[in-house]
Design an enzyme around this catalytic site. Structure first.
Site, PDB file in Angstrom:
ATOM      1  N   GLY A  57       0.794  -1.223   0.000  1.00  0.00           N
ATOM      2  CA  GLY A  57       0.000   0.000   0.000  1.00  0.00           C
ATOM      3  C   GLY A  57       0.826   1.271   0.000  1.00  0.00           C
ATOM      4  CG  ASN A  58       4.917   1.091   1.379  1.00  0.00           C
ATOM      5  OD1 ASN A  58       4.529   0.163   0.689  1.00  0.00           O
ATOM      6  ND2 ASN A  58       6.139   1.157   1.874  1.00  0.00           N
ATOM      7  CE  LYS A  60      -9.335  -5.788   3.903  1.00  0.00           C
ATOM      8  NZ  LYS A  60      -7.976  -5.509   4.356  1.00  0.00           N
ATOM      9  CE  LYS A  78      -0.127  -6.247  -1.082  1.00  0.00           C
ATOM     10  NZ  LYS A  78       1.330  -6.464  -1.220  1.00  0.00           N
ATOM     11  CE  LYS A  89       3.332  -7.100   3.095  1.00  0.00           C
ATOM     12  NZ  LYS A  89       1.882  -7.036   3.304  1.00  0.00           N
TER      13      LYS A  89
END
Length: 311
Positions: free
Chosen positions: A11-12, A128, A212, A274
């Site tokens: 996101g960053n 979520k 994602k 991740k």
């Protein structure tokens, strides 16, 4: 040697402190510069990205404008809309970065649908949060009227929660393979992909948000990538993070990572997905490598530097 690399942007890489279109374009211009070395080396590049803040902001806008004549769009459509907007910004940023290096490479953004299982337990255990914060009274009213589920979130009010199912397959995977095999830099599976069910009457959008990193791992598996590059805010993953005995992870195996997951070494909602996505890719792609590092460290890693490499 040319490698096929799926790059999963965090996101960053898109959103900093400025949520305006220009603010996000500026962030992506910086992101594009960090990816140039991978492209200059002749690699086949497929880029995926998150959309959490963007789809949240879009849901706020939909909520504010909702009326009988202008009804709010459903969540799967909002994911598609942010795939388009972020892909547009990133595609232009990459064109400009390549042009500055004298490189002429085609780029395409592909609207990507990701198949999920309607029987996935995530559709029962909704986790979520999406959309705006509202009061408990409004949440109770909405829940009664619509059957939606709301939970208190971070002490700021109540938010709707939706499912976050695991990806099963990617509808456009073969198209993505054809694009990248033709030398086209491809932006796909944005925001985890548009979640869809396979039905007797065709594909049907699902009220869900796919992580994602898991979607990127499935994409990397299906397009036969050599590397899954998961970009985050740190150069390496760690165990005993922020403790005196903190240890940087460099080359690790999936078995080691599973042991550390059992010890709850990785924070849910940040490093854990991740790590789990890296395991999924390596398990399903013999010879493949997953790399967890920062955007700023990408060029350094591919020039012999350090990152967390999962084999």
């Amino acid at each position: 040697m040319t490698k096929r690399i799926v790059v999963a942007l965090g996101g960053n890489a898109i959103l900093t402190d400025d949520p305006s279109a220009q603010g996000q374009i500026s962030a992506l211009e910086e992101t594009a510069k960090h990816l140039i070395d991978l492209i200059k080396a002749g690699n086949e590049i497929i880029i995926s990205h998150g959309n959490g803040p963007q789809v949240g902001n879009l849901l706020l806008q939909q909520e504010a404008a909702d009326s009988e004549k202008n009804p709010a769009m459903p969540l799967d459509t909002c994911v598609a809309m942010t795939q388009g907007s972020i892909g547009y910004w990133l595609q232009n940023a990459l064109y400009d970065a390549l042009k500055s290096e004298g490189i002429d490479r085609p780029i395409a953004t592909l609207l990507t649908q990701v198949v999920v299982d309607p029987e996935d337990p995530a559709f029962v255990n909704l986790t979520k949060p999406v959309g705006p914060f509202i009061s408990k009274e409004d949440a109770d009213k909405r829940a009664k009227e619509t059957g939606e589920t709301f939970v208190e979130d971070a002490g700021r009010g109540y938010r709707k929660v939706v499912a976050s199912p695991k990806p099963i397959s990617i509808v456009e995977a073969e198209t993505i393979k054809q694009l990248v095999s033709s030398g086209i830099i491809t932006i796909s599976a944005g925001g985890g992909g548009i979640p869809v069910f396979e039905t007797d009457k065709g594909l049907k959008g699902a009220e869900a948000v796919i992580d994602k990193d898991f979607a990127s791992a499935k994409l990397a598996e299906l397009v036969d990538a050599d590397h899954l590059l998961i970009l985050t805010g740190v150069d390496n993953a760690y165990i005993n993070f922020n403790q005196p005995n903190q240890e940087k992870l460099e080359e690790v195996t999936t078995d080691q990572l599973r042991d550390w997951i059992a010890e709850e070494q990785f924070a849910p909602g940040s490093m854990l997905p991740k790590v789990e996505a890296a395991i999924s890719f390596v398990d399903n792609k013999p010879g493949g490598q997953a790399v967890i590092t920062s955007l700023e460290n990408v060029a350094n890693y591919f020039n012999g530097g350090s990152a967390t490499v999962v084999k």
